[in-house]
Design an enzyme around this catalytic site. Structure first.
Site, PDB file in Angstrom:
ATOM      1  N   ASP A  26       0.810  -1.221   0.000  1.00  0.00           N
ATOM      2  CA  ASP A  26       0.000   0.000   0.000  1.00  0.00           C
ATOM      3  C   ASP A  26       0.842   1.270   0.000  1.00  0.00           C
ATOM      4  O   ASP A  26       0.491   2.263  -0.627  1.00  0.00           O
ATOM      5  CB  ASP A  26      -0.911   0.032   1.238  1.00  0.00           C
ATOM      6  CG  ASP A  26      -2.051  -0.952   1.097  1.00  0.00           C
ATOM      7  OD1 ASP A  26      -2.060  -1.686   0.093  1.00  0.00           O
ATOM      8  OD2 ASP A  26      -2.912  -0.970   1.991  1.00  0.00           O
ATOM      9  N   ASP A  81       0.531   3.970  -2.854  1.00  0.00           N
ATOM     10  CA  ASP A  81       0.134   5.363  -2.612  1.00  0.00           C
ATOM     11  C   ASP A  81       1.155   6.322  -3.198  1.00  0.00           C
ATOM     12  O   ASP A  81       0.809   7.337  -3.798  1.00  0.00           O
ATOM     13  CB  ASP A  81      -0.014   5.625  -1.101  1.00  0.00           C
ATOM     14  CG  ASP A  81      -1.369   5.159  -0.583  1.00  0.00           C
ATOM     15  OD1 ASP A  81      -2.284   4.979  -1.410  1.00  0.00           O
ATOM     16  OD2 ASP A  81      -1.499   4.968   0.644  1.00  0.00           O
ATOM     17  N   SER A 137     -15.656   6.335  -4.208  1.00  0.00           N
ATOM     18  CA  SER A 137     -14.477   6.121  -3.393  1.00  0.00           C
ATOM     19  C   SER A 137     -14.265   7.375  -2.527  1.00  0.00           C
ATOM     20  O   SER A 137     -15.170   8.200  -2.410  1.00  0.00           O
ATOM     21  CB  SER A 137     -13.297   5.888  -4.349  1.00  0.00           C
ATOM     22  OG  SER A 137     -12.152   5.637  -3.634  1.00  0.00           O
ATOM     23  N   GLU A 164     -14.937   8.494  11.814  1.00  0.00           N
ATOM     24  CA  GLU A 164     -15.134   7.050  11.980  1.00  0.00           C
ATOM     25  C   GLU A 164     -13.967   6.296  11.341  1.00  0.00           C
ATOM     26  O   GLU A 164     -13.240   6.863  10.519  1.00  0.00           O
ATOM     27  CB  GLU A 164     -16.463   6.631  11.338  1.00  0.00           C
ATOM     28  CG  GLU A 164     -16.531   6.969   9.860  1.00  0.00           C
ATOM     29  CD  GLU A 164     -17.939   6.818   9.276  1.00  0.00           C
ATOM     30  OE1 GLU A 164     -18.367   5.682   9.094  1.00  0.00           O
ATOM     31  OE2 GLU A 164     -18.592   7.851   9.016  1.00  0.00           O
ATOM     32  N   LYS A 190     -11.713   3.957   8.937  1.00  0.00           N
ATOM     33  CA  LYS A 190     -11.757   3.532   7.537  1.00  0.00           C
ATOM     34  C   LYS A 190     -11.326   2.074   7.505  1.00  0.00           C
ATOM     35  O   LYS A 190     -10.140   1.765   7.655  1.00  0.00           O
ATOM     36  CB  LYS A 190     -10.822   4.396   6.687  1.00  0.00           C
ATOM     37  CG  LYS A 190     -10.814   4.024   5.208  1.00  0.00           C
ATOM     38  CD  LYS A 190     -10.008   5.037   4.441  1.00  0.00           C
ATOM     39  CE  LYS A 190      -9.899   4.797   2.956  1.00  0.00           C
ATOM     40  NZ  LYS A 190      -9.866   3.473   2.454  1.00  0.00           N
ATOM     41  N   GLU A 208     -18.376  -1.826   4.534  1.00  0.00           N
ATOM     42  CA  GLU A 208     -17.161  -2.572   4.249  1.00  0.00           C
ATOM     43  C   GLU A 208     -17.285  -3.972   4.832  1.00  0.00           C
ATOM     44  O   GLU A 208     -17.705  -4.145   5.977  1.00  0.00           O
ATOM     45  CB  GLU A 208     -15.978  -1.821   4.909  1.00  0.00           C
ATOM     46  CG  GLU A 208     -14.644  -2.090   4.297  1.00  0.00           C
ATOM     47  CD  GLU A 208     -14.371  -1.280   3.024  1.00  0.00           C
ATOM     48  OE1 GLU A 208     -15.308  -0.639   2.490  1.00  0.00           O
ATOM     49  OE2 GLU A 208     -13.224  -1.313   2.558  1.00  0.00           O
ATOM     50  N   LYS A 214      -5.444   9.027   5.631  1.00  0.00           N
ATOM     51  CA  LYS A 214      -4.760   7.733   5.557  1.00  0.00           C
ATOM     52  C   LYS A 214      -3.738   7.614   6.689  1.00  0.00           C
ATOM     53  O   LYS A 214      -3.026   8.564   7.001  1.00  0.00           O
ATOM     54  CB  LYS A 214      -4.045   7.580   4.206  1.00  0.00           C
ATOM     55  CG  LYS A 214      -4.981   7.389   3.029  1.00  0.00           C
ATOM     56  CD  LYS A 214      -5.651   6.034   2.989  1.00  0.00           C
ATOM     57  CE  LYS A 214      -4.743   4.928   2.567  1.00  0.00           C
ATOM     58  NZ  LYS A 214      -4.895   4.373   1.277  1.00  0.00           N
ATOM     59  N   CYS A 254      19.579 -28.097  27.531  1.00  0.00           N
ATOM     60  CA  CYS A 254      20.248 -27.695  26.284  1.00  0.00           C
ATOM     61  C   CYS A 254      20.825 -26.299  26.435  1.00  0.00           C
ATOM     62  O   CYS A 254      21.963 -26.031  26.083  1.00  0.00           O
ATOM     63  CB  CYS A 254      19.268 -27.732  25.132  1.00  0.00           C
ATOM     64  SG  CYS A 254      19.942 -27.024  23.643  1.00  0.00           S
TER      65      CYS A 254
HETATM   66  S1  IVH Z   1     -17.513   6.539   2.942  1.00  0.00           S
HETATM   67  C1  IVH Z   1     -19.650   8.340  -0.502  1.00  0.00           C
HETATM   68  N1  IVH Z   1     -16.695   5.508   5.207  1.00  0.00           N
HETATM   69  O1  IVH Z   1     -12.857   3.215   1.745  1.00  0.00           O
HETATM   70  C2  IVH Z   1     -18.916   7.818   0.658  1.00  0.00           C
HETATM   71  N2  IVH Z   1     -15.834   4.597   3.200  1.00  0.00           N
HETATM   72  O2  IVH Z   1     -10.865   4.336  -0.099  1.00  0.00           O
HETATM   73  C3  IVH Z   1     -17.896   6.827   0.305  1.00  0.00           C
HETATM   74  N3  IVH Z   1     -14.307   2.707   3.529  1.00  0.00           N
HETATM   75  O3  IVH Z   1     -14.811   3.073  -1.128  1.00  0.00           O
HETATM   76  C4  IVH Z   1     -17.350   5.986   1.323  1.00  0.00           C
HETATM   77  N4  IVH Z   1     -14.434   2.655   5.730  1.00  0.00           N
HETATM   78  O4  IVH Z   1     -15.008   1.122   0.568  1.00  0.00           O
HETATM   79  C5  IVH Z   1     -16.601   5.460   3.871  1.00  0.00           C
HETATM   80  N5  IVH Z   1     -16.104   4.650   7.281  1.00  0.00           N
HETATM   81  C6  IVH Z   1     -16.018   4.618   5.954  1.00  0.00           C
HETATM   82  C7  IVH Z   1     -15.216   3.670   5.299  1.00  0.00           C
HETATM   83  C8  IVH Z   1     -15.131   3.702   3.901  1.00  0.00           C
HETATM   84  C9  IVH Z   1     -13.912   2.084   4.651  1.00  0.00           C
HETATM   85  C10 IVH Z   1     -13.855   2.328   2.185  1.00  0.00           C
HETATM   86  C11 IVH Z   1     -14.947   2.384   1.146  1.00  0.00           C
HETATM   87  C12 IVH Z   1     -14.455   3.382   0.158  1.00  0.00           C
HETATM   88  C13 IVH Z   1     -12.971   3.305   0.355  1.00  0.00           C
HETATM   89  C14 IVH Z   1     -12.245   4.517  -0.184  1.00  0.00           C
END
Ligand code: IVH
Length: 683
Positions: A43, A47, A91, A123, A125, A180, A326, A442
């Site tokens: 990753d 990135d 995304s 929240e 990710k 997710e 990130k 040993c």
């Molecule tokens: S919000 C329109 N919230 O991260 C809102 N995404 O890298 C779009 N993801 O595609 C997503 N945790 O699959 C949101 N708390 C969270 C998330 C989250 C994981 C994923 C999701 C998104 C990706 C983007």
């Protein structure tokens, strides 16, 4: 195919050719990311590569490839199915540091034409795969992957295998929930055990496993995953929540309907007033990361208010009202160069992976733990493999899995030792953790040195050199022999009559150490200092310990069904040594400590101690501190985490707080000076 190390991946692009080569790499990596195969980059490298491509495209707008993956949802690599999404499944744009978050805040303000007033949510990710799940009249009817954002694949075959996403809700609600799906660490371990049992390649990491599991329709086994929702949209024109509901309120409605949401994770969903507060929550969630039972790769900040969301709008790939902060990767890819084997003081053969140096979250990793031979075979590790290495917080790095797509030709399986790497003798392979057949004998020099140490028999002056001389002369063949050494033997070993006489005195004093120290000095597998104290306190005498069967041993706190028989067997095999200790007049009882009134001043607390003690506790060693904590009714912990009540720590002399103090601060753990802690104990 060749995997790319972080160092090889320096992405200065001087011309169009470099740009196109970078696009090709990006496509290959994102195909693997969203698909089934191994990725040539991890990753961090991904990135960096992506940022370099974006920078080049920014500087050369006229030359941007028409099909550049950076313009597509999921970099255009996820398999596209034939199910149309109700509304686009987008995304998130990324920032990597607090300054990035401030810049994002400024761009949001520009779009709104005023400072955001509706607050933000913060929240985790989650690092898995995005899905949309459709409930009609309370029944889960269909699950669709994100695909290209407008169309995804139908993966309804996983219905019934995903925790948090029930097949049937208590009420007949109709809505589409988005979120997710992933393997928790526990589910990941189980999934890999099941796969190994079916002769399938173990997953390199939980995310990669999730993508593969969603797509695999005809496996002879089912693997449990977990879901957390992060959004909901209307289905068949029916909405779950009021259109004026905030994001936090929508999530509450989803939870009330019976589906798990990000608010149900230990990291939680927080509503904050502004981005400064959001940044503090980001830091808190980042600090929690090592303790979370699943992987996160960032923290998501969203404008909470639906009017402000609508005003900020959407780009082609992501909403302008949300951003992913990130976090540094805790998993990297590197090459497994070798595996070396050590013999611990208890005779266990411990493998260590030697790795091509790789930077993980600020430290350079060259070694990582492996479990045991069976585990090495289950993971199908070969020397020369590119492997995934995981390190979070204070946890020692560990090798997760090989990336078999990149296995070099002629790579050989990790060789397992055929003889004890320490003494060359036979290996006892009865358990998954192999041991030298000689057991503790040993590693005799290490064991005797350990036994004579400050926290065990505390024989001052008996260091490595003299121990070695005593073993070489044949005077010491086990711990008990220390108590029958003559002054002459000690004089010869130490090279001085004065030192010999002093050692005699020290050994005499050691004869009356409490049982917990004597027991600890035996080096029984799985019984360090704390555990030895618990065993001695529980049984009171060595006779009682020797008389305990596995069931009785399990009554000691912290000894489970797996450990108990091993300890019982070890104690039995040490019978000749224990008999010799008894014959030499060594104390075999634990002094009965008067129980503190009530449950003690530290009842119900977990206390971690770090650094030098001062004030009334000056010169109190770690082991004595732990004994004090336990005597006062508390538990002694070794690392600061969410269960820690107090960190006892003197203010740092150089003004730079220790890593434990930083962690305590982040987690809101109370930090006590040794003086304050002494006062608490005195209470
Ligand atoms: S919000 C329109 N919230 O991260 C809102 N995404 O890298 C779009 N993801 O595609 C997503 N945790 O699959 C949101 N708390 C969270 C998330 C989250 C994981 C994923 C999701 C998104 C990706 C983007």
């Amino acid at each position: 195919m060749k995997s790319l190390s972080a160092d090889e991946a320096s992405f200065s692009m001087s011309g169009r050719e470099d740009y196109e080569a970078a696009l090709a790499r990006l496509r290959e990596a994102s195909r693997a990311y969203y698909g089934d195969g191994d990725s040539p980059v991890d990753d961090t490298v991904y990135d960096r590569l992506r940022l370099a491509v974006l920078a080049w495209e920014d500087a050369h707008p006229a030359h941007v490839a028409r099909d550049t993956p950076t313009a597509l949802v999921g970099d255009g690599a996820a398999p596209v199915g034939d199910v149309a999404h109700t509304t686009r499944l987008l995304s998130l744009d990324n920032v990597f540091d607090p300054a990035g978050l401030v810049t994002w805040g400024a761009s949001l303000q520009r779009r709104l034409g005023h400072e955001p007033v509706g607050g933000f949510t913060v929240e985790p990710k989650m690092d898995g795969a995005a899905i949309a799940a459709r409930y009609r009249a309370g029944r889960l009817e269909q699950i669709v992957t994100r695909g290209n954002g407008t169309h995804g694949e139908d993966v309804s075959h996983v219905i019934g295998t995903i925790e948090g996403l029930p097949e049937q809700l208590p009420a007949p609600a109709t809505f589409e929930v988005r979120g997710e799906v992933l393997f928790t660490q526990q589910q990941f371990e189980t999934a890999n055990e099941i796969r190994a049992a079916h002769g399938a390649q173990v997953f390199a990491n939980p995310r990669n496993g999730t993508a593969g599991t969603l797509r695999a329709k005809d496996r002879p086994y089912r693997l449990a995953m977990t879901f957390w929702a992060y959004g909901a949209v209307e289905l068949d024109g029916v909405a779950l929540a009021d259109p004026a509901a905030t994001h936090a309120e929508v999530m509450a409605a989803v939870a009330a309907a019976g589906v798990r949401t990000t608010a149900d994770t230990p990291a939680g969903l927080h509503v904050v007033a502004d981005l400064a507060e959001a940044q503090r929550k980001v830091d808190e969630i980042a600090a929690l990361r090592p303790a979370l039972p699943f992987g996160i790769d960032g923290v998501v900040i969203k404008a909470d208010d639906p009017t402000e969301q609508a005003a900020a709008g959407f780009g082609s790939r992501f909403p302008h009202w949300a951003i992913a902060f990130k976090l540094p990767a805790v998993e990297r890819q590197t090459v497994l160069k070798d595996v070396v084997w050590d013999v611990g003081r208890t005779g266990v053969l411990a493998p260590t992976a030697i790795l091509e140096p790789v930077d993980i979250d600020g430290s350079t990793i060259t070694r990582a733990t492996l479990h045991n031979p069976a585990d090495i075979r289950r993971r199908d590790l070969h020397l020369g493999d590119t492997v995934t290495v995981y390190k979070a917080g204070d946890i020692i790095p560990r090798v997760q899995a090989p990336l078999v797509d990149f296995r070099p030709d002629g790579a050989r399986e990790v060789p397992l030792p055929t003889a004890c790497p320490h003494c060359g003798g036979e290996i006892n392979k009865e358990q998954e953790r192999w041991r030298c057949a000689k057991g503790t004998a040993c590693a005799l020099p290490a064991l005797i040195e350990y036994a004579a140490g400050r926290d065990m028999l505390d024989i001052d002056g008996l260091g490595r050199t003299y121990v070695k001389a005593l073993i070489e002369s044949g005077a010491v063949t086990d711990v008990a022999d220390l108590f029958t050494l003559t002054e002459e033997q000690l004089t010869t070993a130490s090279g001085s009559a004065k030192r010999g006489a002093k050692l005699v005195e020290q050994i005499e004093t050691a004869r009356s150490r409490p049982l917990n120290r004597v027991f600890c000095a035996l080096g029984v597998l799985g019984t360090g200092r704390s555990m030895s104290r618990r065993v001695a306190a529980h049984f009171g005498t060595m006779d009682a310990i020797r008389g305990a069967d596995a069931a009785a041993m399990q009554e000691v706190e912290g000894i489970g069904a797996e450990k108990a028989p091993v300890i019982v067997e070890q104690v039995a095999s040490l019978a000749p040594v224990i008999d010799k200790l008894v014959a030499a007049g060594v104390n075999m009882t634990e002094p009965q400590e008067p129980k503190p009134a009530g449950d003690g001043p530290l009842a119900g607390t977990t206390v971690v101690v770090t650094g030098k003690m001062s004030g009334p506790l000056e010169n109190t060693g770690r082991s004595e501190m732990n004994a004090l904590i336990e005597k006062a009714g508390g538990r002694a912990g070794s690392s600061v985490n969410s269960r820690t009540t107090y960190l006892v720590c003197a203010p740092s002399a150089n003004g730079k707080p220790s890593s434990k103090a930083v962690k305590a601060e982040e987690l809101g753990v109370t930090v006590l000076t040794p003086e304050a802690f002494a006062a608490l104990l005195a209470d």
